[in-house]
Design a protein around this motif. Structure first.
Motif, PDB file in Angstrom:
ATOM      1  N   ARG A   7       0.954  -1.358  -0.048  1.00  0.00           N
ATOM      2  CA  ARG A   7      -0.161  -0.163  -0.071  1.00  0.00           C
ATOM      3  C   ARG A   7       0.993   1.414   0.133  1.00  0.00           C
ATOM      4  O   ARG A   7       2.069   1.036   0.418  1.00  0.00           O
ATOM      5  CB  ARG A   7      -0.830  -0.077   1.317  1.00  0.00           C
ATOM      6  CG  ARG A   7      -1.955  -1.351   1.151  1.00  0.00           C
ATOM      7  CD  ARG A   7      -2.634  -1.132   2.472  1.00  0.00           C
ATOM      8  NE  ARG A   7      -3.733  -0.222   1.987  1.00  0.00           N
ATOM      9  CZ  ARG A   7      -4.589   0.191   2.919  1.00  0.00           C
ATOM     10  NH1 ARG A   7      -4.448  -0.191   4.119  1.00  0.00           N
ATOM     11  NH2 ARG A   7      -5.397   1.141   2.626  1.00  0.00           N
ATOM     12  N   LEU A   8       0.315   2.298  -0.308  1.00  0.00           N
ATOM     13  CA  LEU A   8       0.927   3.768  -0.324  1.00  0.00           C
ATOM     14  C   LEU A   8       1.244   4.159   1.161  1.00  0.00           C
ATOM     15  O   LEU A   8       0.199   4.089   1.894  1.00  0.00           O
ATOM     16  CB  LEU A   8       0.306   4.629  -1.159  1.00  0.00           C
ATOM     17  CG  LEU A   8       0.309   4.729  -2.410  1.00  0.00           C
ATOM     18  CD1 LEU A   8      -0.781   5.548  -3.353  1.00  0.00           C
ATOM     19  CD2 LEU A   8       1.636   4.822  -3.133  1.00  0.00           C
ATOM     20  N   ASP A   9       2.199   4.635   1.424  1.00  0.00           N
ATOM     21  CA  ASP A   9       2.641   5.456   2.686  1.00  0.00           C
ATOM     22  C   ASP A   9       2.189   6.823   2.655  1.00  0.00           C
ATOM     23  O   ASP A   9       2.764   7.637   1.864  1.00  0.00           O
ATOM     24  CB  ASP A   9       4.026   5.343   2.943  1.00  0.00           C
ATOM     25  CG  ASP A   9       4.564   5.928   4.166  1.00  0.00           C
ATOM     26  OD1 ASP A   9       5.508   5.967   4.466  1.00  0.00           O
ATOM     27  OD2 ASP A   9       3.601   6.085   5.108  1.00  0.00           O
ATOM     28  N   LEU A  10       0.715   6.931   3.276  1.00  0.00           N
ATOM     29  CA  LEU A  10       0.028   8.316   3.255  1.00  0.00           C
ATOM     30  C   LEU A  10       0.858   9.198   4.273  1.00  0.00           C
ATOM     31  O   LEU A  10       0.446  10.455   4.345  1.00  0.00           O
ATOM     32  CB  LEU A  10      -1.212   7.810   3.568  1.00  0.00           C
ATOM     33  CG  LEU A  10      -2.319   7.076   2.612  1.00  0.00           C
ATOM     34  CD1 LEU A  10      -3.541   7.140   3.204  1.00  0.00           C
ATOM     35  CD2 LEU A  10      -2.056   7.678   1.305  1.00  0.00           C
ATOM     36  N   SER A  11       1.729   8.645   5.181  1.00  0.00           N
ATOM     37  CA  SER A  11       2.367   9.752   5.908  1.00  0.00           C
ATOM     38  C   SER A  11       3.732  10.372   5.381  1.00  0.00           C
ATOM     39  O   SER A  11       4.253  11.273   6.100  1.00  0.00           O
ATOM     40  CB  SER A  11       2.835   8.833   7.067  1.00  0.00           C
ATOM     41  OG  SER A  11       3.895   7.865   6.925  1.00  0.00           O
ATOM     42  N   MET A  15       2.643  12.733  -0.154  1.00  0.00           N
ATOM     43  CA  MET A  15       1.220  12.223  -0.193  1.00  0.00           C
ATOM     44  C   MET A  15       0.242  13.202   0.497  1.00  0.00           C
ATOM     45  O   MET A  15      -0.718  13.394   0.217  1.00  0.00           O
ATOM     46  CB  MET A  15       1.108  10.766   0.274  1.00  0.00           C
ATOM     47  CG  MET A  15       1.537   9.688  -0.536  1.00  0.00           C
ATOM     48  SD  MET A  15       0.909   9.765  -2.125  1.00  0.00           S
ATOM     49  CE  MET A  15      -0.886   9.482  -1.885  1.00  0.00           C
ATOM     50  N   LYS A  16       1.127  13.788   1.796  1.00  0.00           N
ATOM     51  CA  LYS A  16       0.345  14.917   2.450  1.00  0.00           C
ATOM     52  C   LYS A  16      -0.024  16.018   1.553  1.00  0.00           C
ATOM     53  O   LYS A  16      -1.228  16.647   1.577  1.00  0.00           O
ATOM     54  CB  LYS A  16       0.988  15.059   3.698  1.00  0.00           C
ATOM     55  CG  LYS A  16       0.996  14.057   4.768  1.00  0.00           C
ATOM     56  CD  LYS A  16       1.712  14.741   5.853  1.00  0.00           C
ATOM     57  CE  LYS A  16       1.756  13.378   6.929  1.00  0.00           C
ATOM     58  NZ  LYS A  16       2.199  14.039   8.290  1.00  0.00           N
ATOM     59  N   ILE A  19      -2.942  15.078  -0.915  1.00  0.00           N
ATOM     60  CA  ILE A  19      -4.084  15.047  -0.165  1.00  0.00           C
ATOM     61  C   ILE A  19      -4.784  16.651   0.033  1.00  0.00           C
ATOM     62  O   ILE A  19      -6.012  16.914   0.082  1.00  0.00           O
ATOM     63  CB  ILE A  19      -4.200  14.160   1.249  1.00  0.00           C
ATOM     64  CG1 ILE A  19      -4.075  12.951   0.725  1.00  0.00           C
ATOM     65  CG2 ILE A  19      -5.670  14.332   1.841  1.00  0.00           C
ATOM     66  CD1 ILE A  19      -3.504  12.037   1.874  1.00  0.00           C
TER      67      ILE A  19
END
Length: 133
Positions: A7-11, A15-16, A19
């Motif tokens: 999965r993608l690392d949203l942290s 990515m932040k 979003i």
């Protein structure tokens, strides 16, 4: 990224940022749509332009009846003592007027002919007076 997790690392900072941009774009889109709806509503209600053009339009002859020259008002009383009136115009025909009145009031042919004769006499009298003066 770990090998067990695909999965993608949203942290992650990148990515932040994505979003945040999506949220900002959604908010901006909502604001723009709300403003446009408000402006459209306002312009429809308070439109200063006339709804019809100022150019003259064609008016059929039947609607020009008000502009016809009025000769006299024919007043008559029926057998029940009820008084009726009808406006007679310069270009009207006595036969047509008497036929219309006769059909409305249920007069016989003899009465309609007599009424036609009387109306034509009155019209001739008024036409001869207006021609002299």
């Amino acid at each position: 990224m770990s090998e067990g997790s695909k999965r993608l690392d949203l942290s992650h900072g990148f990515m932040k940022c994505i979003i945040k941009n999506q949220v900002d774009r959604d908010n901006y889109d909502r604001d723009v749509k709300a403003r446009l709806a408000k402006e459209n509503h306002r312009t429809r209600r308070h439109d200063s332009r006339p709804k019809k053009p100022d150019a003259q339009t064609y008016i059929p002859p039947i609607r020009l009846r008000k502009e016809k020259e009025e000769m006299f008002t024919l007043k008559f009383e029926d057998k029940d003592n009820q008084v009726y009136s009808s406006v007679v115009y310069k270009n009207d025909k006595a036969e047509a007027i008497s036929r219309r009145i006769g059909e409305e009031r249920g007069l016989s042919e003899e009465y309609m002919e007599a009424l036609s004769q009387r109306i034509s006499e009155e019209m001739e009298k008024r036409l001869s007076c207006s021609d002299d003066g």
